[in-house]
Motif scaffolding. Structure first.
Motif, mmCIF file in Angstrom:
data_model
loop_
_atom_site.group_PDB
_atom_site.id
_atom_site.type_symbol
_atom_site.label_atom_id
_atom_site.label_comp_id
_atom_site.label_asym_id
_atom_site.label_seq_id
_atom_site.Cartn_x
_atom_site.Cartn_y
_atom_site.Cartn_z
ATOM 1 N N ALA A 137 42.506 -52.889 0.559
ATOM 2 C CA ALA A 137 42.733 -51.940 -0.516
ATOM 3 C C ALA A 137 43.735 -50.897 -0.062
ATOM 4 O O ALA A 137 43.647 -50.380 1.060
ATOM 5 C CB ALA A 137 41.424 -51.278 -0.927
ATOM 6 N N VAL A 138 44.683 -50.594 -0.943
ATOM 7 C CA VAL A 138 45.683 -49.578 -0.622
ATOM 8 C C VAL A 138 46.275 -49.049 -1.927
ATOM 9 O O VAL A 138 46.642 -49.820 -2.807
ATOM 10 C CB VAL A 138 46.794 -50.154 0.287
ATOM 11 C CG1 VAL A 138 47.470 -51.357 -0.349
ATOM 12 C CG2 VAL A 138 47.821 -49.093 0.641
ATOM 13 N N GLU A 139 46.290 -47.740 -2.065
ATOM 14 C CA GLU A 139 46.892 -47.068 -3.222
ATOM 15 C C GLU A 139 46.374 -47.622 -4.552
ATOM 16 O O GLU A 139 47.138 -47.849 -5.496
ATOM 17 C CB GLU A 139 48.419 -47.165 -3.166
ATOM 18 C CG GLU A 139 49.041 -46.492 -1.958
ATOM 19 C CD GLU A 139 50.560 -46.538 -1.971
ATOM 20 O OE1 GLU A 139 51.140 -46.723 -3.064
ATOM 21 O OE2 GLU A 139 51.164 -46.396 -0.893
ATOM 22 N N GLY A 140 45.082 -47.820 -4.632
ATOM 23 C CA GLY A 140 44.479 -48.304 -5.869
ATOM 24 C C GLY A 140 44.617 -49.788 -6.105
ATOM 25 O O GLY A 140 44.070 -50.331 -7.064
ATOM 26 N N TYR A 174 53.401 -50.894 -0.163
ATOM 27 C CA TYR A 174 52.015 -50.917 0.309
ATOM 28 C C TYR A 174 51.581 -52.300 0.800
ATOM 29 O O TYR A 174 50.480 -52.469 1.299
ATOM 30 C CB TYR A 174 51.064 -50.426 -0.785
ATOM 31 C CG TYR A 174 51.297 -51.046 -2.150
ATOM 32 C CD1 TYR A 174 50.904 -52.358 -2.441
ATOM 33 C CD2 TYR A 174 51.913 -50.316 -3.161
ATOM 34 C CE1 TYR A 174 51.118 -52.905 -3.670
ATOM 35 C CE2 TYR A 174 52.131 -50.866 -4.415
ATOM 36 C CZ TYR A 174 51.729 -52.165 -4.665
ATOM 37 O OH TYR A 174 51.947 -52.729 -5.900
ATOM 38 N N LYS A 175 52.431 -53.320 0.682
ATOM 39 C CA LYS A 175 52.065 -54.653 1.150
ATOM 40 C C LYS A 175 52.227 -54.761 2.665
ATOM 41 O O LYS A 175 53.224 -54.318 3.225
ATOM 42 C CB LYS A 175 52.937 -55.720 0.482
ATOM 43 C CG LYS A 175 52.608 -56.016 -0.967
ATOM 44 C CD LYS A 175 53.428 -57.220 -1.433
ATOM 45 C CE LYS A 175 53.055 -57.633 -2.842
ATOM 46 N NZ LYS A 175 53.764 -58.873 -3.245
ATOM 47 N N VAL A 182 48.343 -59.670 -5.512
ATOM 48 C CA VAL A 182 47.433 -58.680 -6.081
ATOM 49 C C VAL A 182 46.156 -59.338 -6.605
ATOM 50 O O VAL A 182 46.198 -60.322 -7.345
ATOM 51 C CB VAL A 182 48.122 -57.901 -7.217
ATOM 52 C CG1 VAL A 182 47.123 -57.009 -7.941
ATOM 53 C CG2 VAL A 182 49.274 -57.075 -6.675
ATOM 54 N N LEU A 183 45.028 -58.759 -6.198
ATOM 55 C CA LEU A 183 43.731 -59.131 -6.749
ATOM 56 C C LEU A 183 43.265 -58.109 -7.785
ATOM 57 O O LEU A 183 42.576 -58.456 -8.740
ATOM 58 C CB LEU A 183 42.691 -59.231 -5.639
ATOM 59 C CG LEU A 183 43.001 -60.203 -4.493
ATOM 60 C CD1 LEU A 183 41.944 -60.084 -3.404
ATOM 61 C CD2 LEU A 183 43.074 -61.631 -5.011
ATOM 62 N N TRP A 184 43.622 -56.850 -7.561
ATOM 63 C CA TRP A 184 43.227 -55.759 -8.467
ATOM 64 C C TRP A 184 44.338 -54.712 -8.441
ATOM 65 O O TRP A 184 44.935 -54.473 -7.389
ATOM 66 C CB TRP A 184 41.915 -55.140 -7.995
ATOM 67 C CG TRP A 184 41.314 -54.175 -8.968
ATOM 68 C CD1 TRP A 184 41.449 -52.813 -8.975
ATOM 69 C CD2 TRP A 184 40.489 -54.488 -10.094
ATOM 70 N NE1 TRP A 184 40.765 -52.262 -10.033
ATOM 71 C CE2 TRP A 184 40.155 -53.265 -10.745
ATOM 72 C CE3 TRP A 184 39.998 -55.684 -10.629
ATOM 73 C CZ2 TRP A 184 39.358 -53.219 -11.883
ATOM 74 C CZ3 TRP A 184 39.202 -55.636 -11.764
ATOM 75 C CH2 TRP A 184 38.890 -54.416 -12.382
ATOM 76 N N TRP A 198 37.618 -49.585 -6.417
ATOM 77 C CA TRP A 198 38.958 -49.157 -6.024
ATOM 78 C C TRP A 198 39.622 -48.292 -7.095
ATOM 79 O O TRP A 198 40.816 -48.036 -7.048
ATOM 80 C CB TRP A 198 39.814 -50.394 -5.743
ATOM 81 C CG TRP A 198 39.022 -51.384 -4.945
ATOM 82 C CD1 TRP A 198 38.731 -51.340 -3.607
ATOM 83 C CD2 TRP A 198 38.342 -52.535 -5.460
ATOM 84 N NE1 TRP A 198 37.924 -52.384 -3.259
ATOM 85 C CE2 TRP A 198 37.665 -53.146 -4.370
ATOM 86 C CE3 TRP A 198 38.227 -53.121 -6.727
ATOM 87 C CZ2 TRP A 198 36.897 -54.293 -4.519
ATOM 88 C CZ3 TRP A 198 37.457 -54.260 -6.868
ATOM 89 C CH2 TRP A 198 36.805 -54.830 -5.776
ATOM 90 N N GLY A 199 38.820 -47.880 -8.071
ATOM 91 C CA GLY A 199 39.325 -47.053 -9.141
ATOM 92 C C GLY A 199 39.460 -47.812 -10.446
ATOM 93 O O GLY A 199 39.140 -49.003 -10.548
ATOM 94 N N HIS A 200 39.910 -47.111 -11.473
ATOM 95 C CA HIS A 200 40.068 -47.700 -12.797
ATOM 96 C C HIS A 200 41.257 -48.668 -12.762
ATOM 97 O O HIS A 200 42.382 -48.283 -12.412
ATOM 98 C CB HIS A 200 40.313 -46.597 -13.826
ATOM 99 C CG HIS A 200 40.205 -47.054 -15.244
ATOM 100 N ND1 HIS A 200 39.012 -47.442 -15.813
ATOM 101 C CD2 HIS A 200 41.159 -47.188 -16.224
ATOM 102 C CE1 HIS A 200 39.211 -47.779 -17.074
ATOM 103 N NE2 HIS A 200 40.510 -47.641 -17.346
#
Length: 472
Positions: A137-140, A174-175, A182-184, A198-200
């Motif tokens: 997870a990184v930056e949402g 951020y990769k 991307v998963l989310w 990980w947020g909205h």
């Protein structure tokens, strides 16, 4: 007979048996519902409809899932452009897709999962991948770490660098690795989203199919199918995230990929603009002829789509229906012996769904029937025996065609197409489509339908009971 299928994972034709003799499982990638699908998108559903029929005949129970992608950036863009919620877009085009597939004779799948109804399962799968060290997870965002899965690339059989060179890969600071996917991802207030650890946010495309397949078919499925254009990155990514989430269990035992349709010398695609929509084609041509055309080449090979191909399919069906009409005219009413599926037709389908060969076998049966029909009509042969043989040939033709989804109507209905009754139904369908377009605020489409009907001399009248139409 033994069913043999080309497995894209092993690059060879293999004998197929379900892992569980009591239950066969198959997952086919379905549409992203933001517009009408083009005829190239229909090749897979038609071909794998033939496969589904075969699997049921051979093994009994089949759990066949074909998903609906109803959350996607293209859907978001269409909804924003029209100022409507995404459901106004997805509901409309999901209905249109089902209607168009039904027109092509494609039976509904047993399971039709929608991504937005599987958000809890998607989040749970992402959580497992993060906990196992396969995602971060990184930056949402949550991304799958491609380097964590040593077998990445086993389906497309290419090195990661080669795969990335031929794909559209999002470059983001951020990769950890350019190939991480991307998963989310986070959603701002104007985009659809759901609460998560990980947020909205909302899911990536690849994880949707993995979560839906696992939810309905289990951690390992017998057959996963789709267009060859999905092999990388979509199917490759499905394998990586599914096998990592399920402790290394194989995601799919067999992978089947249908070839692309070419139109005007290039691959048919929305990005190139060289498409023909199923929604329009089923109104301009007999849908059964479109289905025939889609099966006229082996499913793994490219197919050149053209008006000439459709016209040839119409002529072929004219000949087959004409044969049945001539047989029916000579035989007493009710003469329809029960016959098995012709061995040659079934053998062709057992040979990696060789639909062109199956169609050739139907043509041979029809040819034999015409020769015998002529001999009987000319008095060259007589008696009960030739009539019974002719009836058997007619029944074999119908039975063999049924497994391909062809010759499903009476000869009278086929040759009577375009009569006033059929035209009334077509006009009513257009009126209803216009109403749905207006409700979705797609006024461009609604006006186009109104103008089309006006050009045909059809007048629309708004009444308290709804829209009525009449011919001028």
């Amino acid at each position: 007979m033994t069913l043999r299928l080309f497995n894209s994972l092993t690059r060879r034709v293999e004998d197929f048996q379900p892992e569980d003799p009591a239950r066969t499982t198959m997952y086919v990638c379905g549409p992203t519902v933001y517009n009408y699908v083009h005829i190239g998108n229909a090749r897979g559903p038609v071909v794998f409809d033939v496969l589904a029929r075969l699997l049921r005949r051979r093994f009994g129970r089949l759990d066949y899932a074909r998903n609906i992608t109803d959350v996607d950036d293209k859907i978001n863009a269409a909804a924003a452009e029209q100022g409507v919620p995404i459901s106004a877009i997805t509901d409309r085009f999901a209905v249109a897709y089902r209607e168009d597939m039904a027109a092509l004779g494609v039976a509904p799948p047993d399971i039709e999962p929608e991504a937005t109804r599987h958000i809890p399962q998607i989040i749970a799968m992402v959580e497992r991948l993060v906990a196992a060290g396969n995602a971060y997870a990184v930056e949402g965002h949550v991304l799958f770490a491609v380097a964590s899965f040593e077998a990445y690339g086993k389906l497309s059989r290419r090195e990661l660098e080669d795969m990335l060179a031929g794909a559209r890969v999002e470059v983001a600071p951020y990769k950890r690795d350019p190939g991480d996917f991307v998963l989310w991802k986070p959603s701002t207030g104007d985009l659809p989203g759901w609460d998560s650890p990980w947020g909205h946010g909302r899911p990536g495309w690849h994880i949707e199919c993995s979560a839906m397949a696992a939810a309905h078919l289990g951690e390992t499925i017998d057959i996963h199918a789709g267009g060859v254009d999905l092999q990388f990155p979509h199917h490759e990514n499905e394998i990586a995230q599914s096998e990592c989430a399920h402790g290394g269990k194989p995601f799919a035992r067999f992978w089947l990929h249908n070839g692309m349709l070419n139109f005007g010398g290039a691959k048919m695609s929305k990005s190139l603009g060289n498409i023909e929509k199923v929604h329009d084609l089923v109104r301009a041509h007999p849908p059964e002829a479109l289905r025939h055309a889609l099966m006229s080449a082996h499913y793994r090979q490219p197919l050149d789509w053209s008006d000439a191909l459709v016209e040839q399919s119409v002529r072929t069906l004219d000949r087959l229906y004409g044969t049945l009409r001539d047989i029916d005219a000579l035989l007493p009413a009710g003469t329809a012996p029960d016959v098995a599926i012709p061995d040659a037709v079934e053998a062709a389908l057992d040979d990696d769904l060789n639909t062109p060969q199956a169609l050739a076998e139907l043509a041979a049966i029809a040819g034999n029937a015409r020769v015998l029909r002529s001999a009987i009509g000319n008095g060259e042969t007589s008696g009960v025996g030739p009539l019974l043989a002719l009836a058997t040939l007619g029944a074999s033709l119908r039975t063999g065609a049924r497994v391909l989804g062809l010759l499903q109507q009476s000869p009278a209905a086929w040759f009577g197409r375009g009569t006033s009754g059929d035209d009334d139904a077509r006009i009513q369908a257009l009126v209803e489509e216009r109403g749905a377009a207006k409700q979705a605020r797609d006024f461009t489409r609604a006006d186009a339908i109104r103008d089309q009907l006006a050009g045909e001399g059809v007048l629309l009248e708004d009444t308290p009971q709804g829209v009525r139409w009449k011919r001028a």
